[in-house]
Design a protein around this motif. Structure first.
Motif, mmCIF file in Angstrom:
data_model
loop_
_atom_site.group_PDB
_atom_site.id
_atom_site.type_symbol
_atom_site.label_atom_id
_atom_site.label_comp_id
_atom_site.label_asym_id
_atom_site.label_seq_id
_atom_site.Cartn_x
_atom_site.Cartn_y
_atom_site.Cartn_z
ATOM 1 N N PHE A 41 0.331 -5.209 1.776
ATOM 2 C CA PHE A 41 -0.906 -5.008 1.028
ATOM 3 C C PHE A 41 -1.754 -6.278 1.166
ATOM 4 N N LYS A 49 -4.082 -4.762 -5.469
ATOM 5 C CA LYS A 49 -2.825 -4.674 -4.715
ATOM 6 C C LYS A 49 -1.622 -5.049 -5.576
ATOM 7 N N SER A 50 -1.756 -6.094 -6.402
ATOM 8 C CA SER A 50 -0.645 -6.487 -7.269
ATOM 9 C C SER A 50 -0.409 -5.451 -8.366
ATOM 10 N N LEU A 53 1.437 -2.553 -6.799
ATOM 11 C CA LEU A 53 2.809 -2.942 -6.497
ATOM 12 C C LEU A 53 3.664 -2.942 -7.767
ATOM 13 N N PHE A 99 11.923 -6.343 -7.727
ATOM 14 C CA PHE A 99 10.491 -6.656 -7.715
ATOM 15 C C PHE A 99 10.346 -8.115 -8.116
ATOM 16 N N LEU A 184 10.113 -5.364 -3.384
ATOM 17 C CA LEU A 184 8.676 -5.427 -3.641
ATOM 18 C C LEU A 184 8.333 -6.871 -3.972
ATOM 19 N N ASP A 186 5.420 -9.819 -4.508
ATOM 20 C CA ASP A 186 4.010 -10.050 -4.815
ATOM 21 C C ASP A 186 3.653 -11.506 -4.547
ATOM 22 N N ILE A 215 7.904 -3.890 0.655
ATOM 23 C CA ILE A 215 6.472 -3.738 0.398
ATOM 24 C C ILE A 215 5.997 -5.077 -0.150
ATOM 25 N N ALA A 217 2.724 -7.736 -1.071
ATOM 26 C CA ALA A 217 1.318 -8.071 -1.288
ATOM 27 C C ALA A 217 1.142 -9.546 -0.948
#
Length: 267
Positions: A41, A49-50, A53, A99, A184, A186, A215, A217
């Motif tokens: 992202f 984007k955050s 996510l 995450f 995930l 960030d 994924i 960001a």
């Protein structure tokens, strides 16, 4: 392996004047597929984007490193509300993975330091209070604290306070990455030097061979170059996929590094 195949959003019954449903991203996003084992992202701050996510993290029910509960801060409440409007489509439903936000990592390391200090204080107390008792009694009394300290050392390394943020960040990944997980991340570059970012990519490549999915960001052109990646540009509504060479961040960094004086002269 692609575990999470896509997400869909249905916000028709939501108050679109309230965050996060007031974001242009959320109002214009109905579906986002994840065709690759790595999804990136990108976009300016505030593009959403955050937020997206975090919503995916909440909806997928994977753990959040450095936080015990999503309902702690205003952004966490928004993540839960977004997750309620989100449907996840899986190839294989999993609960492995985590995450991680950069700010949560700093909180996590502070908590580790506090735990270590508490265990050491208990060991010191036993040494003080059991001076006149046998070594066996003292060993039994210190046992829980010593075992807990050893478990921290085995998983996160000894003396984490002596390491840089980047070293601790990579050490966290080494200790928490497991095969077949969904990860995930960030803005992980916040704690990483360029060399450490390459180290993270190396770990990601290794985990991709063990059926992991990522994924991420990011604002980092280095992490944007992750292999096997699909890049979504969140400055468009809904987000569109981009080829690496067409990304504005990449072109800007490349131009600046080629001739920094040309940029600095106009500042």
């Amino acid at each position: 392996m692609i575990h999470l195949r896509e997400i869909t959003l249905n916000i028709t019954s939501r108050n679109q004047q309230l965050y996060p449903f007031s974001l242009l991203l959320i109002q214009n996003l109905e579906r986002m597929p994840f065709p690759s084992t790595v999804t990136i992202f990108i976009g300016e701050n505030g593009s959403g984007k955050s937020t997206l996510l975090a919503g995916i993290a909440k909806a997928s029910e994977i753990i959040r490193v450095g936080s015990e509960d999503f309902i702690q801060e205003p952004d966490d409440k928004a993540s839960s509300e977004l997750a309620d409007a989100m449907r996840l489509v899986w190839n294989k439903r999993i609960h492995k993975g985590f995450f991680l936000r950069a700010e949560d990592f700093f909180r996590f390391t502070e908590n580790l330091q506090m735990l270590r200090q508490n265990f050491q204080a208990e060991i010191n107390r036993v040494d003080r209070d059991y001076q006149d008792r046998s070594d066996y009694s003292k060993k039994l009394a210190k046992g829980p604290a010593v075992s807990s300290m050893r478990a921290l050392d085995e998983r996160y390394g000894t003396s984490p306070g002596a390491k840089s943020h980047g070293e601790r960040f990579l050490n966290l990944f080494q200790s928490r990455f497991v095969p077949g997980g969904l990860y995930l991340l960030d803005e992980p570059e916040a704690a990483l030097s360029p060399i450490s970012q390459l180290g993270l990519i190396s770990m990601i490549k290794e985990m991709l061979q063990q059926d992991a999915q990522f994924i991420i960001a990011t604002h980092s052109p280095i992490l944007m170059a992750c292999p096997q990646g699909t890049i979504y540009d969140f400055d468009q509504h809904p987000p569109v996929t981009r080829e690496y060479e067409t990304i504005e961040h990449v072109r800007l960094y490349r131009s600046f590094l080629t001739d920094p004086e040309a940029f600095l002269h106009h500042l």
